[in-house]
Design an enzyme around this catalytic site. Structure first.
Site, PDB file in Angstrom:
ATOM      1  CB  SER A   1      -0.895   0.008   1.237  1.00  0.00           C
ATOM      2  OG  SER A   1      -0.128   0.401   2.358  1.00  0.00           O
ATOM      3  CE  LYS A   2      -1.531   6.728  -3.036  1.00  0.00           C
ATOM      4  NZ  LYS A   2      -2.984   6.904  -2.963  1.00  0.00           N
ATOM      5  NE  ARG A   3       0.089   0.646   5.926  1.00  0.00           N
ATOM      6  CZ  ARG A   3       0.744  -0.482   6.101  1.00  0.00           C
ATOM      7  NH1 ARG A   3       1.856  -0.515   6.784  1.00  0.00           N
ATOM      8  NH2 ARG A   3       0.276  -1.613   5.599  1.00  0.00           N
ATOM      9  CG  HIS A   4       4.544  -1.124   1.995  1.00  0.00           C
ATOM     10  ND1 HIS A   4       3.261  -1.594   1.923  1.00  0.00           N
ATOM     11  CD2 HIS A   4       5.102  -1.734   3.070  1.00  0.00           C
ATOM     12  CE1 HIS A   4       3.043  -2.451   2.916  1.00  0.00           C
ATOM     13  NE2 HIS A   4       4.142  -2.547   3.620  1.00  0.00           N
ATOM     14  N   GLY A   5       5.441   3.217   0.164  1.00  0.00           N
ATOM     15  CA  GLY A   5       6.069   4.049  -0.877  1.00  0.00           C
ATOM     16  C   GLY A   5       5.160   4.125  -2.088  1.00  0.00           C
TER      17      GLY A   5
END
Ligand code: GLU
Length: 466
Positions: A244-248
């Site tokens: 997800s966006k949390r990972h970049g």
């Protein structure tokens, strides 16, 4: 002989091409190319409010950049609504579906109860057996949905990736195929479209596994054979959670902007859940096409490893012929003010030799741009760590380098051997190791403590700039 396979990529237009979607598209495309099949693009835009033209365009742009070209389409799911309704009508006529008059409140209640009792299927089937004449009468002025009548037993299929997969039908409720407003639901539309488009193989993310038994039942009720299913493992971040966006960055376009090559991206995406069967990692698109088979898709989820993406991309940069690389890096160089279109044109051969020299060290085009910068300009950004290390005593260094430059300026030919011999002779005269001249010189002319061989750099940079 079996006819050529037909596959499809069926994105919902959510605004950008996600890494997971791009991987699904690529697997379908590679399979089609490998098998001599047909790759169909279908935009699942039945949700009209969210599905705007720009959102669709963002997906097409992403696919185009990757070189994932479609043989048919883009078809728009919204254009098939009349056919979807006709298929629902067929289901109603055969009794495979029925009208349901339950209100949203009633359904919510059933859901709460099922939740309490730990049952997967919420809808209790209360409209299943309403007599036909009553249905006719109520349908005239009561809102209704159409629900699929799940048969008893089990739904089993042989998934190319997941193997034999089975669901108890009692765990699946009589799901809605047509909403109160007359719009079809995803499961109905997708089967109707895949039948219409004669799709033989469905290759998609494992997040769709739970939809598959419903879809298989619709195929059967419509008197059609289901396609071959391959559910590709989900992509996880390095922490094992779903990417997800949390990972970049998760949008393909962001990788493009960050200076990744489409060939590097394709290579990386292909290895997310697939392997060629040996430890080959670097593959260009032609090799991917040649080696891609569905039976080599892994069951295990794939980890998105950014380091690996950078490494692979660096390999692709290093393996791209310099004239082609020039085309790719040109817009970045111009935007960064490193050089101009005219200068690149005028000095194209020279620029090829610059790229030949520096391209093995850059992981992205943006990095390549920075490696190229010193060859154009004295206006360098000096890496502070490099300065600290090799210019600790500036006066001493300046003194040595001035002597060196005045010595080198005698080198009319500006040849690699000549430069090296002069530098080494001077170092000896000064009673210092050659490194005491080479390292500060490298920082002075490239801004960095790492570069290709310094004498090669000087040759390509030219006497004047050095
Ligand atoms: N439109 C669906 C999605 O974007 C894909 C449907 C399918 O592949 O069956 O997830």
């Amino acid at each position: 002989m079996a006819s050529a396979p037909r596959v499809r990529f069926a994105p919902s237009p959510t605004g950008f091409l996600h890494v997971g979607g791009a991987r699904t598209a690529l697997f379908n495309w590679l399979f089609a190319r490998h098998e001599g099949g047909v790759f169909v693009l279908r935009i699942e835009d039945t949700d009209r409010e969210r599905s705007q033209a720009e959102l669709t365009q963002a997906i097409l742009d992403g696919l185009e950049w990757l070189g994932v070209t479609w043989d048919e389409g883009p078809h728009h799911q919204a254009d098939g609504v009349e056919r979807h309704r006709a298929d629902v009508q067929r289901l109603l006529e055969s009794g495979a579906a029925y009208r349901c008059f339950c209100t949203p409140e009633q359904v919510d209640e059933m859901r709460a109860q099922a939740h309490e009792q730990g049952r997967a299927a919420a809808y209790d089937g209360r409209c299943r057996e309403i007599p036909a004449d009553e249905v006719e009468r109520r349908a005239k002025d009561e809102p209704f949905t159409v629900r699929f009548r799940m048969p008893e037993g089990e739904t089993v299929w042989d998934d190319v990736v997941g193997g034999s997969t089975r669901f108890k039908n009692s765990d699946i409720e009589d799901f809605i195929v047509l909403r109160t407003d007359g719009t079809p639901t995803y499961n109905l539309a997708v089967v109707s479209d895949d039948l219409e488009m004669k799709i033989s193989h469905v290759i998609r993310g494992a997040d769709h596994v739970s939809n598959t038994p419903k879809q298989i039942q619709i195929y059967r009720a419509l008197g059609a054979a289901p396609p071959v299913f391959s559910h590709v493992p989900l992509i996880m971040g390095p922490d094992g959670k779903r990417l997800s966006k949390r990972h970049g960055s998760t949008a393909v376009g962001e990788y493009r902007t960050a200076g990744f090559l489409s060939s590097g991206m394709n290579n990386f995406l292909a290895l997310l859940g697939w392997s060629p069967g040996d430890d080959t990692e670097f593959m260009n698109v032609d090799e991917l096409v040649e080696r891609f088979t569905l039976d080599r898709i892994n069951v295990k989820s794939a980890i998105f490893d950014h380091e690996k993406l950078e490494w692979l991309n660096g390999q692709h940069i290093a393996n791209t012929p310099s004239p082609r690389l020039t085309e790719l890096v040109k817009p970045i160089l111009i935007a960064a003010g490193v050089t101009t279109e005219e200068e690149l044109k005028k000095r194209s051969e020279w620029f090829d030799s610059v790229l030949d020299l520096v391209k093995t060290r850059a992981r992205t085009l943006n990095e390549l741009c920075e490696r190229v910068r010193p060859f154009f300009s004295r206006d360098l950004e000096f890496d502070p760590a490099a300065v600290k290390k090799h210019w600790k005593h500036p006066e001493e260094v300046i003194d040595r380098l001035s002597q060196l430059l005045s010595e080198l300026s005698k080198n009319e030919a500006w040849s690699e051997e000549g430069l090296e011999a002069q530098l080494r002779a001077l170092a000896e005269l000064m009673g210092v190791g050659a490194g005491k001249l080479i390292h500060p010189l490298r920082v002075a002319i490239t801004g960095s403590a790492v570069s290709p061989g310094i004498f090669e750099v000087m040759i390509v940079m030219g006497r004047e700039l050095v």
